[in-house]
Enzyme design. Structure first.
Site, PDB file in Angstrom:
ATOM      1  N   LYS A  29       0.840  -1.207   0.000  1.00 45.13           N
ATOM      2  CA  LYS A  29       0.000   0.000   0.000  1.00 45.13           C
ATOM      3  C   LYS A  29       0.874   1.255   0.000  1.00 45.13           C
ATOM      4  O   LYS A  29       0.603   2.209  -0.723  1.00 45.13           O
ATOM      5  CB  LYS A  29      -0.953  -0.025   1.206  1.00 45.13           C
ATOM      6  CG  LYS A  29      -2.050  -1.069   1.034  1.00 45.13           C
ATOM      7  CD  LYS A  29      -2.862  -1.339   2.291  1.00 45.13           C
ATOM      8  CE  LYS A  29      -3.759  -2.549   2.042  1.00 45.13           C
ATOM      9  NZ  LYS A  29      -4.515  -2.972   3.234  1.00 45.13           N
ATOM     10  N   GLN A  69      -4.893  -1.705   9.291  1.00 42.32           N
ATOM     11  CA  GLN A  69      -4.668  -3.028   8.700  1.00 42.32           C
ATOM     12  C   GLN A  69      -5.281  -4.109   9.590  1.00 42.32           C
ATOM     13  O   GLN A  69      -5.005  -4.173  10.778  1.00 42.32           O
ATOM     14  CB  GLN A  69      -3.159  -3.258   8.508  1.00 42.32           C
ATOM     15  CG  GLN A  69      -2.812  -4.540   7.791  1.00 42.32           C
ATOM     16  CD  GLN A  69      -3.346  -4.599   6.355  1.00 42.32           C
ATOM     17  OE1 GLN A  69      -3.276  -3.630   5.607  1.00 42.32           O
ATOM     18  NE2 GLN A  69      -3.908  -5.736   5.985  1.00 42.32           N
ATOM     19  N   ASP A 122     -11.332   2.197   3.413  1.00 44.59           N
ATOM     20  CA  ASP A 122     -11.563   0.756   3.228  1.00 44.59           C
ATOM     21  C   ASP A 122     -13.052   0.459   2.985  1.00 44.59           C
ATOM     22  O   ASP A 122     -13.401  -0.638   2.540  1.00 44.59           O
ATOM     23  CB  ASP A 122     -11.099  -0.024   4.471  1.00 44.59           C
ATOM     24  CG  ASP A 122      -9.760  -0.720   4.259  1.00 44.59           C
ATOM     25  OD1 ASP A 122      -9.415  -0.979   3.089  1.00 44.59           O
ATOM     26  OD2 ASP A 122      -9.087  -1.017   5.262  1.00 44.59           O
TER      27      ASP A 122
END
Ligand code: NAD
Length: 284
Positions: free
Chosen positions: A54, A98, A121
């Site tokens: 990322k 994460q 997300d």
């Protein structure tokens, strides 16, 4: 002779990243910097690889990434206050935590603490609710990437029979909602579905997110169907494979995504897209 076309996720994701790069450069020229905060708790090796990828994508596109690497034993309260702090920062556009988190931390609570305006997300209940009722909001990256794969391959969705196998919150459910938004007729199948082969065979577009290596063989696929494989596994020879038995299915379908190089690369591309879209949204 039967011709199967491969949906090239590597090429399509590269195209999206290049489009974003141009967009971010133009924003920069006008004085706007896109910034993503990435939080990792603990040092799970798989998570570290994802976080690393990322960061690399951010760098390529010109998005500034702020890394917060917290120790495994970080108390939940501390993580929540970091998120609240980042929610307030006007120079942070997106926040990504994460997953998975260590067991002593409640994932749902963490997700719900991220401001929906920074929820790149797309996991916040408000983002999911907005998707459900057709309002603007961030969409979970893997399903959003699959819509791009279909559209950019020139595959029509409207009016088509779509079967999604799997009903997880991050893939199956948002996938079904997105296909509905694109006017497909959608069936969601799962571990309790009876006659899965028969149900799957209805599909013009079959999307598989089960988490079982090579489970879907040609017995599940209608002649000429489009098959999208979300699964990622390593087979007995340590080679990457999906939930679909690629060799077997490729003989009957019209389009198919390979693993690797299909759905996988799209997830990060769509995360980057969400980061760019987060600019200008005001956190509450
Ligand atoms: P999950 O385990 O949360 O959900 C699996 C779903 O499959 C469940 O809803 C279950 O009902 C269904 N299922 C399980 N066994 C079944 C069976 N025998 N028949 C029918 N349905 C069955 O998984 P997930 O998070 O949705 O991920 C699915 C797969 O996709 C995994 O292999 C994962 O690694 C992969 N994945 C890939 C990406 C990507 O970027 N490419 C992103 C997320 C997940």
């Amino acid at each position: 002779m039967h011709m199967t076309q491969i949906i090239d996720g590597k090429a399509i994701s590269a195209q999206i990243k290049d489009e974003l790069k141009t967009k971010v450069a133009a924003m920069k020229a006008e004085g706007t910097q896109v910034t993503l905060a990435v939080i990792q708790v603990g040092d799970d090796p798989a998570s570290s690889v994802y976080v690393g990828n990322k960061k690399k994508a951010c760098e390529y596109i010109g998005i500034k990434s702020l890394a917060y690497e917290l120790p495994e034993e970080t108390p939940e309260k501390e993580l929540l206050s970091l998120i609240e702090e980042l929610n307030k920062k006007v120079d942070v556009n997106g926040i990504l935590v994460q997953l998975p988190l260590p067991e002593h931390i409640d994932e749902d609570k963490v997700i719900a603490t991220i401001s929906p305006e920074k929820d790149v997300d797309g996991f916040h209940p408000q983002s999911v609710g907005a998707l459900c009722i057709g309002q603007p909001g961030f969409v979970s990256c893997t399903p959003a990437g699959i819509i791009q794969l279909l559209k950019r391959s020139g595959i029509e969705i409207s009016g088509k029979e779509c079967v999604v196998i799997g009903r997880s919150n991050i893939v199956g459910k948002p996938m079904a909602l997105l296909m509905l938004r694109e006017n497909a007729t959608v069936t969601v199948a799962h571990s309790r579905t009876k006659d899965l082969k028969e149900v799957a065979k209805r599909a013009d577009i079959l999307i598989v997110a089960i988490g079982k290596p090579k489970m879907i063989t040609k017995e599940y696929v209608k002649e000429g169907a489009v098959v999208i494989d979300v699964g990622i596994h390593r087979d007995e020879n340590k080679k990457l494979c999906g939930d679909v038995d690629y060799e077997d299915v490729a003989a009957v379908c019209s389009w198919v995504t390979p693993v690797p190089g299909g759905v996988g690369p799209m997830t990060i591309a769509m995360l980057m897209n969400n980061c760019v879209e987060s600019v200008g949204l005001e956190a509450r």
